[in-house]
Design an enzyme around this catalytic site. Structure first.
Site, PDB file in Angstrom:
ATOM      1  N   ASP A  33       0.859  -1.182   0.000  1.00  0.00           N
ATOM      2  CA  ASP A  33       0.000   0.000   0.000  1.00  0.00           C
ATOM      3  C   ASP A  33       0.891   1.227   0.000  1.00  0.00           C
ATOM      4  O   ASP A  33       1.930   1.272   0.661  1.00  0.00           O
ATOM      5  CB  ASP A  33      -0.984  -0.002   1.165  1.00  0.00           C
ATOM      6  N   ASP A 122      -9.654   3.487   6.144  1.00  0.00           N
ATOM      7  CA  ASP A 122      -8.467   3.447   7.002  1.00  0.00           C
ATOM      8  C   ASP A 122      -8.810   4.228   8.264  1.00  0.00           C
ATOM      9  O   ASP A 122      -8.821   5.456   8.266  1.00  0.00           O
ATOM     10  CB  ASP A 122      -7.297   4.069   6.252  1.00  0.00           C
ATOM     11  N   GLU A 124      -7.858   4.602  12.272  1.00  0.00           N
ATOM     12  CA  GLU A 124      -6.779   4.227  13.191  1.00  0.00           C
ATOM     13  C   GLU A 124      -6.379   5.425  14.026  1.00  0.00           C
ATOM     14  O   GLU A 124      -7.169   6.343  14.241  1.00  0.00           O
ATOM     15  CB  GLU A 124      -5.599   3.701  12.368  1.00  0.00           C
TER      16      GLU A 124
END
Length: 235
Positions: A33, A122, A124
């Site tokens: 990624d 995503d 986090e």
């Protein structure tokens, strides 16, 4: 992706929780990624090195569009890699629905063509403030549901969720609400995946290192190439 700890996990559709992994000679497809931090990736070299897939950062919040996304996505496509886009969430700045729509508008869409992976949420550690973005666990779960449901309504696919077990436990109260719908991409830099967040008994993708032989973070798909292609077709 912001890697602020050593226990970021990539949850997946196929896999065994906590099993040790031999990274040498695995049959599982390998990938990376990347984002604007890797502006000059040679995707033909990635393909020649045996990689099968790449996730590329497209957006962040509702104000940031990666200035390298378009070229990276085109390069990955031309090289014959299976590719997908990811969105870095800022739950403190706008609703989940607003960020899903921003992501969809700027590269996060999906089509059943066999080479496009569902978009990634995503979610986090906050790189610039409170770990949980000032949200309670219940509010965070609601935010994620808003993003996920909006994405699903537009594409028929639930987004892959990229997170760490530590963050998920801390900021969602270890919610089990997404394990039956959203593939998990777990990030953990270790020789084994370790404990997964509640609701998932296996992982689809695993981000196992933040550097390696190829640019970006290093990833494995927990299955075979046919399984990876099936996800890209919406199976």
């Amino acid at each position: 992706m912001y890697l602020l700890g050593a226990s970021i996990a990539l949850l997946a559709l196929h896999g065994v929780q906590g099993s040790p992994v031999d990274l040498e000679g695995r049959a599982q497809p390998q990938g990376v990624d990347i984002s604007h931090f890797q502006p000059n990736v040679n995707f033909k070299t990635l393909k020649a090195n045996g990689l099968s897939f790449v996730f590329i950062k497209a957006t962040e919040g509702t104000t940031v569009i990666s200035d390298t996304f378009s070229a990276q996505y085109s390069g990955a496509t031309s090289a014959g890699l299976i590719r997908g886009a990811y969105h870095f969430a800022h739950p403190d700045s706008s609703t989940g629905a607003a960020q899903a729509n921003f992501f969809l508008k700027h590269g996060g869409g999906w089509s059943s063509d066999g080479i496009t992976l569902p978009g990634v949420l995503d979610i986090e550690y906050n790189p610039s403030g409170a770990e949980c973005y000032g949200l309670s666990a219940s509010a965070m779960v609601s935010w994620i549901k808003s993003f996920s449901n909006t994405y699903h309504a537009a594409t028929t696919q639930y987004p892959i969720i990229y997170t760490t077990t530590d963050w998920w436990k801390t900021c969602t109260g270890n919610s089990a609400a997404f394990g039956s719908t959203n593939p998990l991409w777990i990030a953990r830099y270790a020789s084994a995946i370790g404990t997964l967040p509640a609701g998932w008994s296996f992982t689809t993708f695993w981000q196992y290192a933040d550097s390696g032989a190829n640019p970006g973070d290093q990833d494995l798909f927990n299955g075979d190439l046919a399984g990876l292609k099936a996800i890209a077709k919406g199976s």
